[in-house]
Design a protein around this motif. Structure first.
Motif, PDB file in Angstrom:
ATOM      1  N   ILE A 105       0.968  -1.057  -0.045  1.00 35.82           N
ATOM      2  CA  ILE A 105      -0.048  -0.016   0.111  1.00 35.82           C
ATOM      3  C   ILE A 105       1.036   1.192   0.045  1.00 35.82           C
ATOM      4  O   ILE A 105       1.654   1.408   0.700  1.00 35.82           O
ATOM      5  CB  ILE A 105      -0.850   0.010   1.203  1.00 35.82           C
ATOM      6  N   GLN A 106       0.512   2.056  -0.838  1.00 31.75           N
ATOM      7  CA  GLN A 106       1.363   3.381  -0.959  1.00 31.75           C
ATOM      8  C   GLN A 106       0.224   4.505  -1.190  1.00 31.75           C
ATOM      9  O   GLN A 106      -0.390   4.608  -2.250  1.00 31.75           O
ATOM     10  CB  GLN A 106       2.471   3.343  -2.055  1.00 31.75           C
ATOM     11  N   VAL A 107      -0.019   5.348  -0.192  1.00 32.95           N
ATOM     12  CA  VAL A 107      -1.011   6.600  -0.405  1.00 32.95           C
ATOM     13  C   VAL A 107      -0.446   7.609   0.017  1.00 32.95           C
ATOM     14  O   VAL A 107       0.389   7.951   1.194  1.00 32.95           O
ATOM     15  CB  VAL A 107      -2.112   6.117   0.432  1.00 32.95           C
ATOM     16  N   LYS A 108      -0.479   8.838  -0.486  1.00 32.21           N
ATOM     17  CA  LYS A 108       0.027  10.047  -0.241  1.00 32.21           C
ATOM     18  C   LYS A 108      -1.423  11.160   0.470  1.00 32.21           C
ATOM     19  O   LYS A 108      -2.360  10.796   0.059  1.00 32.21           O
ATOM     20  CB  LYS A 108       0.290  10.803  -1.479  1.00 32.21           C
ATOM     21  N   GLY A 109      -1.025  11.957   1.341  1.00 32.37           N
ATOM     22  CA  GLY A 109      -1.701  12.719   1.725  1.00 32.37           C
ATOM     23  C   GLY A 109      -2.764  12.602   2.967  1.00 32.37           C
ATOM     24  O   GLY A 109      -3.723  13.021   3.119  1.00 32.37           O
ATOM     25  N   MET A 110      -2.325  11.429   3.582  1.00 35.41           N
ATOM     26  CA  MET A 110      -3.068  10.702   4.409  1.00 35.41           C
ATOM     27  C   MET A 110      -2.851  11.513   5.874  1.00 35.41           C
ATOM     28  O   MET A 110      -2.036  11.910   6.357  1.00 35.41           O
ATOM     29  CB  MET A 110      -3.100   9.390   4.839  1.00 35.41           C
ATOM     30  N   PRO A 111      -4.264  12.048   6.685  1.00 37.37           N
ATOM     31  CA  PRO A 111      -3.928  12.828   7.797  1.00 37.37           C
ATOM     32  C   PRO A 111      -3.572  11.755   8.862  1.00 37.37           C
ATOM     33  O   PRO A 111      -3.627  10.430   8.979  1.00 37.37           O
ATOM     34  CB  PRO A 111      -5.730  12.977   8.299  1.00 37.37           C
ATOM     35  N   ASP A 112      -2.770  12.482   9.697  1.00 36.18           N
ATOM     36  CA  ASP A 112      -2.200  11.761  11.041  1.00 36.18           C
ATOM     37  C   ASP A 112      -1.551  10.400  10.699  1.00 36.18           C
ATOM     38  O   ASP A 112      -1.893   9.477  11.252  1.00 36.18           O
ATOM     39  CB  ASP A 112      -3.228  11.652  12.016  1.00 36.18           C
ATOM     40  N   PRO A 113      -0.543  10.705   9.813  1.00 30.42           N
ATOM     41  CA  PRO A 113       0.159   9.180   9.346  1.00 30.42           C
ATOM     42  C   PRO A 113       0.764   8.496  10.295  1.00 30.42           C
ATOM     43  O   PRO A 113       1.040   7.452  10.125  1.00 30.42           O
ATOM     44  CB  PRO A 113       1.175   9.814   8.081  1.00 30.42           C
ATOM     45  N   ASN A 114       1.449   9.299  11.411  1.00 32.31           N
ATOM     46  CA  ASN A 114       2.188   8.710  12.449  1.00 32.31           C
ATOM     47  C   ASN A 114       1.312   7.732  13.385  1.00 32.31           C
ATOM     48  O   ASN A 114       1.879   6.765  13.958  1.00 32.31           O
ATOM     49  CB  ASN A 114       2.806   9.414  13.222  1.00 32.31           C
ATOM     50  N   ARG A 115       0.171   8.281  13.293  1.00 37.32           N
ATOM     51  CA  ARG A 115      -0.882   7.440  13.898  1.00 37.32           C
ATOM     52  C   ARG A 115      -1.284   6.086  13.454  1.00 37.32           C
ATOM     53  O   ARG A 115      -1.370   5.006  14.143  1.00 37.32           O
ATOM     54  CB  ARG A 115      -2.293   8.349  14.214  1.00 37.32           C
TER      55      ARG A 115
END
Length: 130
Positions: A105-115
């Motif tokens: 899976i590779q997705v850009k622009g995700m909110p709160d990625p470290n979560r």
């Protein structure tokens, strides 16, 4: 049944604020900005990353769907990339690897990625102790 811990679409404005402003300015140019914003909105809303207590699911597509689903136990690496502006706006790119050198899976622009990374790591650690 697994509890949903995270379910988000890529962010629109936060992912590319300059592109968003340019699109707004292009509305005066024969409505071109509206077409760009509509296409961009549909692109963002047609992708969803969902993390449950056991699985990771990524769905993409509006008319035809592409779906990738696998168990959290099979995840080898979660990579989060954030530029300076991504960090300011709280978004980032997520890559999830299960095996091999290419991300599943590779997705850009995700909110709160470290979560996302923390949720997966916590589920892996919890699963190993049981």
């Amino acid at each position: 049944m697994s509890d949903v811990l995270y379910s988000e679409h890529p962010a629109m404005f936060k992912n590319n604020p300059l592109g968003f402003i340019a699109s707004i300015l292009l509305i005066a140019a024969f409505g071109l900005g509206l077409l760009i914003l509509l296409w961009w909105y549909l692109q963002c809303k047609s992708s969803t990353l969902t993390i449950t207590s056991r699985d990771v699911l990524y769905e993409k597509g509006l008319l035809s769907k592409s779906r990738v689903e696998f168990g959290i136990a099979g995840i080898r690496t979660v990579k989060v990339n954030q530029s300076f502006f991504d960090r300011i706006f709280g978004v980032g790119a997520i890559q999830i690897y299960t095996s091999g050198d290419q991300p599943e899976i590779q997705v850009k622009g995700m909110p709160d990625p470290n979560r996302v990374r923390e949720l997966i790591k916590a589920r892996q650690d919890g699963g190993q102790r049981s």
